[in-house]
Design a protein around this motif. Sequence first.
Motif, PDB file in Angstrom:
ATOM      1  N   ALA A 195     -24.797  -2.781 -29.516  1.00 44.10           N
ATOM      2  CA  ALA A 195     -24.839  -3.185 -30.924  1.00 44.10           C
ATOM      3  C   ALA A 195     -26.022  -2.511 -31.606  1.00 44.10           C
ATOM      4  CB  ALA A 195     -24.926  -4.703 -31.041  1.00 44.10           C
ATOM      5  N   THR A 196     -25.924  -1.230 -31.811  1.00 43.70           N
ATOM      6  CA  THR A 196     -27.013  -0.467 -32.417  1.00 43.70           C
ATOM      7  C   THR A 196     -27.074  -0.738 -33.923  1.00 43.70           C
ATOM      8  OG1 THR A 196     -25.521   1.412 -32.664  1.00 43.70           O
ATOM      9  CG2 THR A 196     -26.894   1.343 -30.687  1.00 43.70           C
ATOM     10  N   ASP A 198     -27.155   1.113 -36.471  1.00 46.00           N
ATOM     11  CA  ASP A 198     -26.301   1.913 -37.342  1.00 46.00           C
ATOM     12  C   ASP A 198     -24.849   1.441 -37.327  1.00 46.00           C
ATOM     13  OD1 ASP A 198     -26.353   2.786 -34.639  1.00 46.00           O
ATOM     14  OD2 ASP A 198     -25.233   4.591 -35.211  1.00 46.00           O
ATOM     15  N   ARG A 199     -24.415   0.802 -36.237  1.00 50.38           N
ATOM     16  CA  ARG A 199     -23.021   0.353 -36.132  1.00 50.38           C
ATOM     17  C   ARG A 199     -22.865  -1.139 -36.423  1.00 50.38           C
ATOM     18  NH1 ARG A 199     -19.949   2.203 -30.901  1.00 50.38           N
ATOM     19  NH2 ARG A 199     -18.228   1.577 -32.256  1.00 50.38           N
ATOM     20  N   PHE A 200     -23.764  -1.946 -35.887  1.00 47.36           N
ATOM     21  CA  PHE A 200     -23.684  -3.400 -36.063  1.00 47.36           C
ATOM     22  C   PHE A 200     -25.057  -3.933 -36.472  1.00 47.36           C
ATOM     23  CE2 PHE A 200     -20.641  -2.265 -32.670  1.00 47.36           C
ATOM     24  CZ  PHE A 200     -19.444  -2.680 -33.278  1.00 47.36           C
TER      25      PHE A 200
END
Length: 244
Positions: A195-196, A198-200
Amino acid sequence: MDETDLPRVLQQLWGIEGPARPGPKPAFHLSDIGRAAIKLADAGGLAAVSMSKVAGELGFTTMSLYRYVDAKDDLYVVMLDYAFGDPPKPDPEQGWRERITAWAEAFRDGLREHPWILQIPVTEPPLSPHQLAWMESGLNAFDGTPLTPQDRLSAMILVNIYVRGTVQLTSNMLSSGDEARAADRLYNQRLRMLATPDRFPTIAAGVDQPDSVQELDVDFDADGFRDGLDTVLDGIQARITRKG
């Protein structure tokens, strides 16, 4: 519908005399069967419960149980009725939120004491004495509000679903010991990796610092359960306000 249309197990739970079965006089009561089955389930989960094991716990043959219950589903009805026992009595001095909160917490405690309850499929509305008593108690929590009988039923079911879902979801998270803590740390490590920001970004913000689930302020023994319940009750309050 007359009493003979009720399944035999419900006739017995309600103390209704159905047609007598041939054979010797019953040697024990339905409550004995319920307690024996609950003891097995508490020790080994629902899979540990069988007609033969319950009979063995009572010191009787498997066939003798069929004088009381016709099938395993009937056994589950008996187990559920005796596992919960009597519901909390609504306090007339309290407001509806306090009353339904006490009801929800008692329901939660019952599920935690007997987690196998969540493994029993819900195939029809409750009809046994204790389960109807719990329903009545939950509905009475809304005394003094402008909610209609159908509104009360919908609100009580919503709280019921929240409690069942929360206990089901957190049953493993609430385990203790080194193994559980290690599992929590591993989960958070993997979550940080996947869950980085930039994504989440919202998930990432919640797991940026803590090393374990317990450190995320998710205490379902107290604050977490009550916070979620308050959210549910806020929705019910909105309906009460509209009705008023």
